[in-house]
Design an enzyme around this catalytic site. Sequence first.
Site, PDB file in Angstrom:
ATOM      1  CB  SER A  37       3.882   6.267  -0.396  1.00 33.30           C
ATOM      2  OG  SER A  37       5.373   6.520  -0.084  1.00 33.30           O
ATOM      3  CG  ASN A  66      -1.248   1.916 -12.428  1.00 34.38           C
ATOM      4  OD1 ASN A  66      -1.307   1.967 -13.538  1.00 34.38           O
ATOM      5  ND2 ASN A  66      -0.804   1.018 -11.534  1.00 34.38           N
ATOM      6  CE1 TYR A  72       7.098   9.285   0.897  1.00 35.04           C
ATOM      7  CE2 TYR A  72       8.072  11.393   1.856  1.00 35.04           C
ATOM      8  CZ  TYR A  72       6.841  10.443   1.769  1.00 35.04           C
ATOM      9  OH  TYR A  72       5.869  10.691   2.334  1.00 35.04           O
TER      10      TYR A  72
END
Length: 310
Positions: free
Chosen positions: A75, A99, A145
């Site tokens: 990230s 995922n 975020y």
Amino acid sequence: MRVLVTGGAGFLGSHLCDRLLAEGHDVIAMDNLITGSTDNIEHLAGNRNFKFIHHDVTEYIYVKGPLDAILHFASPASPIDYLELPIQTLKVGSLGTHNALGLALAKGARFLLASTSEVYGDPLVHPQQETYWGNVNPIGPRGVYDEAKRFAEAMTMAYQRSHGVQTRIVRIFNTYGPRMRLRDGRVVPNFVSQSLRGEPLTVYGEGQQTRSFCYCSDLIDGIYRLLLSEELEPVNIGNPAEMTIHDFATVINELTGNAAGIRYEPLPVDDPKQRRPDITKARTRLGWEPKVPLREGMERTIAWFRDRLH
Ligand code: UDP
């Protein structure tokens, strides 16, 4: 163990790879290199227990062979990066986490999510305990975020409850050390590079907002302990030594001998006014607490930045 670290070429991801290798594990680092860099894992090239896969985890993740653990660290992590990469930030926290959890389920691997103190937003409770639900602006610039990580926590708990995946969640507070990007825009790289260039430090607002800075090796140790623990709910890892940004700037100028002082700039939107982890849970359940004092950690960090700037 055979371990996958997403974001493995990033600041924290690469330190995690080093620690896992030192503990005798096989490590696969995966990164799309938008904020990470192969410079951070260059020293691991040729290590036969280490492998790098250049891949964006928001796309289906394929890893050949067994996996015992997945540490999801991919990230962007700097407010400047969220402003530049808002959709990628949302996608890696949502699709990327989905995922990575799907892969953990398929491989029967333990999953550890890198979450953040940003889930507490601009906190109304101080210091922040894991039981606090937070005060987040979902539509502000930082919301991409904060909400991505909050969604990631919810998804992680859902995989634990619905699919029985062994999950762990670490809420990471401000961390610093070697391998931070020189221009990532966060306070440590900004202040250190400004001071080494003999420029005034850009303090945002009046500098009365507080943060609590943790040296990277302490953080990595807490994460490793959490991975091996049985803690199914989030655990704060950070250093509770809190200070104002103004005082932090003074320390950096002192350590670098910078005489250029401070320059005040506008405070970014939704900048949290105060932040300090309550680490009672990490102390009692993981037997962890930070060991590296700010001045010592900052001296190591400044030395690293000095080499890079030259
Ligand atoms: N900050 C600052 N000058 C800078 C960069 C950041 O005064 O050049 C302040 C920022 O407004 C915030 C604190 O330092 O209050 C920490 O910012 P950072 O971007 O490192 O991370 P945050 O804790 O806000 O996620």
